[in-house]
Scaffold this motif. Structure first.
Motif, PDB file in Angstrom:
ATOM      1  N   ALA B  38       0.822  -1.318   0.157  1.00  0.00           N
ATOM      2  CA  ALA B  38      -0.010   0.040  -0.002  1.00  0.00           C
ATOM      3  C   ALA B  38       0.795   1.192  -0.266  1.00  0.00           C
ATOM      4  O   ALA B  38       0.570   2.096  -0.890  1.00  0.00           O
ATOM      5  CB  ALA B  38      -0.883  -0.109   1.225  1.00  0.00           C
ATOM      6  N   THR B  39       1.736   1.107   0.904  1.00  0.00           N
ATOM      7  CA  THR B  39       2.812   2.238   0.870  1.00  0.00           C
ATOM      8  C   THR B  39       3.693   2.528  -0.541  1.00  0.00           C
ATOM      9  O   THR B  39       3.648   3.416  -0.960  1.00  0.00           O
ATOM     10  CB  THR B  39       3.750   2.379   2.047  1.00  0.00           C
ATOM     11  N   ALA B  40       4.202   1.656  -0.732  1.00  0.00           N
ATOM     12  CA  ALA B  40       5.013   1.659  -2.030  1.00  0.00           C
ATOM     13  C   ALA B  40       4.125   2.064  -3.167  1.00  0.00           C
ATOM     14  O   ALA B  40       4.732   2.571  -4.060  1.00  0.00           O
ATOM     15  CB  ALA B  40       5.881   0.444  -2.146  1.00  0.00           C
ATOM     16  N   GLU B  55      16.963   1.133 -11.563  1.00  0.00           N
ATOM     17  CA  GLU B  55      17.204   0.210 -10.591  1.00  0.00           C
ATOM     18  C   GLU B  55      16.260  -0.123  -9.612  1.00  0.00           C
ATOM     19  O   GLU B  55      16.052  -1.497  -9.510  1.00  0.00           O
ATOM     20  CB  GLU B  55      18.349   0.928  -9.793  1.00  0.00           C
ATOM     21  N   ASP B  56      15.605   0.757  -9.156  1.00  0.00           N
ATOM     22  CA  ASP B  56      14.719   0.502  -8.142  1.00  0.00           C
ATOM     23  C   ASP B  56      13.379  -0.516  -8.597  1.00  0.00           C
ATOM     24  O   ASP B  56      13.129  -1.476  -7.923  1.00  0.00           O
ATOM     25  CB  ASP B  56      14.143   1.684  -7.446  1.00  0.00           C
ATOM     26  N   PRO B  57      12.702  -0.270  -9.557  1.00  0.00           N
ATOM     27  CA  PRO B  57      11.772  -1.011 -10.349  1.00  0.00           C
ATOM     28  C   PRO B  57      12.102  -2.302 -10.715  1.00  0.00           C
ATOM     29  O   PRO B  57      11.532  -3.428 -10.357  1.00  0.00           O
ATOM     30  CB  PRO B  57      10.895  -0.128 -11.082  1.00  0.00           C
ATOM     31  N   GLN B  58      13.214  -2.287 -11.255  1.00  0.00           N
ATOM     32  CA  GLN B  58      13.816  -3.643 -11.818  1.00  0.00           C
ATOM     33  C   GLN B  58      14.198  -4.548 -10.511  1.00  0.00           C
ATOM     34  O   GLN B  58      13.997  -5.799 -10.808  1.00  0.00           O
ATOM     35  CB  GLN B  58      14.978  -3.473 -12.618  1.00  0.00           C
ATOM     36  N   LEU B  59      14.875  -3.991  -9.538  1.00  0.00           N
ATOM     37  CA  LEU B  59      15.170  -5.217  -8.415  1.00  0.00           C
ATOM     38  C   LEU B  59      13.902  -5.305  -7.565  1.00  0.00           C
ATOM     39  O   LEU B  59      14.031  -6.425  -7.356  1.00  0.00           O
ATOM     40  CB  LEU B  59      16.190  -4.425  -7.594  1.00  0.00           C
ATOM     41  N   SER B  60      13.238  -4.357  -7.396  1.00  0.00           N
ATOM     42  CA  SER B  60      11.862  -4.876  -6.908  1.00  0.00           C
ATOM     43  C   SER B  60      11.329  -6.229  -7.738  1.00  0.00           C
ATOM     44  O   SER B  60      10.680  -6.950  -7.017  1.00  0.00           O
ATOM     45  CB  SER B  60      10.944  -3.609  -6.767  1.00  0.00           C
ATOM     46  N   LEU B  61      11.086  -5.807  -9.029  1.00  0.00           N
ATOM     47  CA  LEU B  61      10.445  -6.946  -9.546  1.00  0.00           C
ATOM     48  C   LEU B  61      11.277  -8.292  -9.486  1.00  0.00           C
ATOM     49  O   LEU B  61      10.803  -9.291  -9.307  1.00  0.00           O
ATOM     50  CB  LEU B  61      10.338  -6.604 -11.153  1.00  0.00           C
ATOM     51  N   TYR B  62      12.389  -8.066  -9.556  1.00  0.00           N
ATOM     52  CA  TYR B  62      13.440  -9.420  -9.436  1.00  0.00           C
ATOM     53  C   TYR B  62      13.069 -10.057  -8.255  1.00  0.00           C
ATOM     54  O   TYR B  62      12.835 -11.234  -8.155  1.00  0.00           O
ATOM     55  CB  TYR B  62      14.949  -9.061  -9.801  1.00  0.00           C
ATOM     56  N   VAL B  63      12.976  -9.330  -7.246  1.00  0.00           N
ATOM     57  CA  VAL B  63      12.918  -9.972  -5.958  1.00  0.00           C
ATOM     58  C   VAL B  63      11.391 -10.685  -5.776  1.00  0.00           C
ATOM     59  O   VAL B  63      11.058 -11.849  -5.429  1.00  0.00           O
ATOM     60  CB  VAL B  63      13.096  -8.855  -4.840  1.00  0.00           C
ATOM     61  N   ARG B  87      -0.028  -7.370  -5.561  1.00  0.00           N
ATOM     62  CA  ARG B  87      -0.395  -5.895  -5.982  1.00  0.00           C
ATOM     63  C   ARG B  87       0.495  -5.047  -6.227  1.00  0.00           C
ATOM     64  O   ARG B  87       0.291  -4.373  -7.457  1.00  0.00           O
ATOM     65  CB  ARG B  87      -1.388  -5.358  -4.958  1.00  0.00           C
ATOM     66  N   LEU B  88       1.543  -4.955  -5.733  1.00  0.00           N
ATOM     67  CA  LEU B  88       2.525  -4.367  -6.010  1.00  0.00           C
ATOM     68  C   LEU B  88       3.313  -4.589  -7.404  1.00  0.00           C
ATOM     69  O   LEU B  88       3.799  -3.897  -8.172  1.00  0.00           O
ATOM     70  CB  LEU B  88       3.693  -4.116  -4.847  1.00  0.00           C
TER      71      LEU B  88
END
Ligand code: FES
Ligand SMILES: [Fe+2]
Ligand SMILES: [Fe+2]
Lengths: 68, 341
Positions: B38-40, B55-63, B87-88
Motif C-alpha cells: 500500500a505504501t510503496a 534500478e529500483d523497479p527492476q530490483l523490486s520486480l526481480y525480488v 498487487r505491488l
C-alpha cells in the motif's frame, strides 16, 4: 512436421530444412569421410548440409545468410 | 556429499530505492506483514526519474519474481502469494509492459522478425564480438557475473509455459527443455554447466550470489522472462521470446568460444558455449517450426504477442549490450558493484 518418432514399426523420419541442416531424431552415430565416428544423444540432431560448419558434421548455423 | 553452490538459497539484496526498500524490509518479517505494498504502490511516482527500467523497479520486480523460484534465505515462503505484494508486483509489471511497448515497433510480421534474426550481420557488433576481438579476462569475468543471474536458472522461466501449451507445441517445447535440463543427467543441466564455468573462472557459483553486482540493465531481460512465463496471457510472447533467444545463441556462442580460446580460459568455460552452439542450432529449428508454428496454428490470434516477445527480447538485449560496451570502452566496470579481488 516433426522429425519422425522412432518406433519399431514406423520409419525414422528425417526432415531437410531449406537452406539449412538435416534434422534427425537422436541418438545418432555419424561415420565421417575419414572413418571417424562421432555420436550425439540429443533428442534431435541437426546435421550440416552446407559443409560450412565449424562443428561438422553438426550444424552450427553457419548456413545462415549474411547481410551485405 | 556437500551441497553444490548452484543449490544455495540466495541472500536478500541491498535495496536500490524506496520501493525495493519497502519490499526487502517486508520480506525480513513473517508473512502476512504490515501494509507494505500500500505504501510503496501508492506513491505518485513509484519509479523515480529512471522510469520502469531503472534500478529500483527492476530490483523490486526481480525480488518479487524470485519468490516463485528459490526464494531467499530466511524469507517466509508465504510471501510468494501475499496479495499485497502481488498487487505491488502488478503495478510494476504494468509499467514495465508499457515501457516495453514504447520501445518496440510492434506489428504482426512474424516472418519478417524471424528472418531478420536469421541473417548474420557482416560486421557483428555486440558483446560476444567485442570479447572475441579485444576484450580482456576481467571483462570476460564481468560478463559471466552479469549472465549468472539468468544462466544459473537457465530455462526455468520458460518452463512456466508448459501447462499453457497443447499438442505438438507442448511436446516440442518440453523436448527442448529436457535438453536444457541435461537430458535426464543432473551434471549436464545447462545451469550446472554454467556453475562449472563460474567456478573455473574463479567466481562464486552460488545461485543469485551476484544480485547486488548486477545493474537494472542486466535484471530487465531476466524479469522479462519471468513476467512472460508467469502470466498465461503472455504465452505467445514467451514462446516468441524463447525462439528469439535460441536463434541468437549459436552465433554468439561461437564468438564466445573464440574469445575464451583467445584468452586461454579453462575447458569448463569453453564447454558451456560449445554446448550452446550444438544444442541451440537444434533448438532454434524446433522452437521456430514446431513450438511457435504449433502454437500459432492452434491460436493464430497470438501472432502479435509472439512478435512482441521477440522485439522486447531484442530491445532489452541491445540495452544490456550497449551498457556493457559503453562501460568497457570508457575503461570502467560494467557492474553496479565491482568484483572484489
Ligand atoms: S547446415 Fe547449418 S552449418 Fe551447415
Ligand atoms: Fe541452454
Ligand atoms: Fe537452448
Amino acid at each position: 512436421m516433426r522429425p519422425g518418432h522412432c518406433g519399431r514399426d514406423s520409419p525414422r523420419r528425417i526432415r531437410l530444412v531449406k537452406n539449412g541442416p538435416m534434422l534427425v531424431e537422436g541418438p545418432v552415430e555419424v561415420e565421417l569421410e575419414d572413418g571417424t565416428v562421432v555420436t550425439s544423444d540429443r533428442f534431435v540432431v541437426a546435421i550440416c548440409r552446407c559443409h560450412r560448419s565449424g562443428r561438422y558434421p553438426w550444424c552450427d548455423t553457419s548456413h545462415r545468410r549474411r547481410s551485405g | 556429499m556437500t551441497e553444490r553452490a548452484s543449490a544455495h538459497t540466495p541472500r536478500l539484496p541491498q535495496p536500490r530505492g524506496p520501493v525495493s526498500a519497502a519490499v526487502i524490509e517486508a520480506l525480513h518479517r513473517p508473512c502476512p506483514g504490515a501494509a507494505l505494498a500500500a505504501t510503496a504502490a501508492a506513491r505518485d511516482d513509484p519509479f523515480g526519474e529512471d522510469g520502469p527500467l531503472g534500478e529500483d523497479p527492476q530490483l523490486s520486480l526481480y525480488v518479487c519474481y524470485e519468490l516463485h523460484y528459490r526464494g531467499f534465505r530466511g524469507v517466509d515462503p508465504g510471501w510468494e502469494w501475499d496479495p499485497e505484494l502481488l498487487r505491488l508486483r502488478g503495478v510494476l509489471e504494468r509499467s514495465f509492459h508499457q515501457e516495453l511497448l514504447r520501445g518496440v515497433a510492434g506489428g504482426d510480421d512474424l516472418e519478417g522478425e524471424l528472418s531478420t534474426l536469421l541473417v548474420e550481420p557482416k560486421t557483428p557488433g555486440g558483446v560476444s564480438h567485442f570479447l572475441a576481438t579485444e576484450g580482456n579476462w576481467p571483462q570476460m569475468r564481468e560478463y559471466f557475473t552479469h549472465r549468472s543471474l539468468y544462466q544459473l536458472k537457465e530455462a526455468d522461466p520458460q518452463a512456466w509455459v508448459i501447462p499453457r501449451l497443447t499438442g505438438q507445441a507442448k511436446a516440442s517445447l518440453v523436448a527442448v527443455e529436457y535438453d536444457e535440463f541435461g537430458g535426464g543427467r543432473g551434471e549436464r543441466v545447462h545451469a550446472e554447466l554454467f556453475a562449472d564455468l563460474m567456478a573455473a573462472a574463479g567466481l562464486d557459483a552460488g545461485y543469485g550470489h551476484y544480485l547486488d553486482n548486477a545493474p537494472a540493465t542486466t535484471l530487465a531481460p531476466v524479469n522479462l522472462m519471468s513476467y512472460l512465463g508467469l502470466h498465461r496471457g503472455r504465452r505467445g510472447a514467451l514462446v516468441g521470446h524463447f525462439a528469439a533467444a535460441e536463434i541468437s545463441n549459436p552465433p554468439n556462442s561461437k564468438r564466445m568460444v573464440h574469445a575464451l580460446e583467445r584468452l586461454g580460459a579453462a575447458e569448463a568455460c569453453r564447454h558451456f558455449y560449445l554446448e550452446h552452439v550444438d544444442a541451440d542450432a537444434v533448438h532454434e529449428q524446433v522452437m521456430r517450426h514446431e513450438v511457435l508454428g504449433g502454437l500459432l496454428a492452434a491460436e493464430p490470434q497470438l501472432k502479435q504477442d509472439a512478435v512482441f516477445g521477440i522485439q522486447a527480447t531484442e530491445l532489452l538485449e541491445r540495452r544490456f549490450a550497449d551498457h556493457l560496451l559503453r562501460a568497457w570502452l570508457s575503461g570502467g566496470t560494467s557492474l553496479r558493484v565491482p568484483l572484489s579481488g
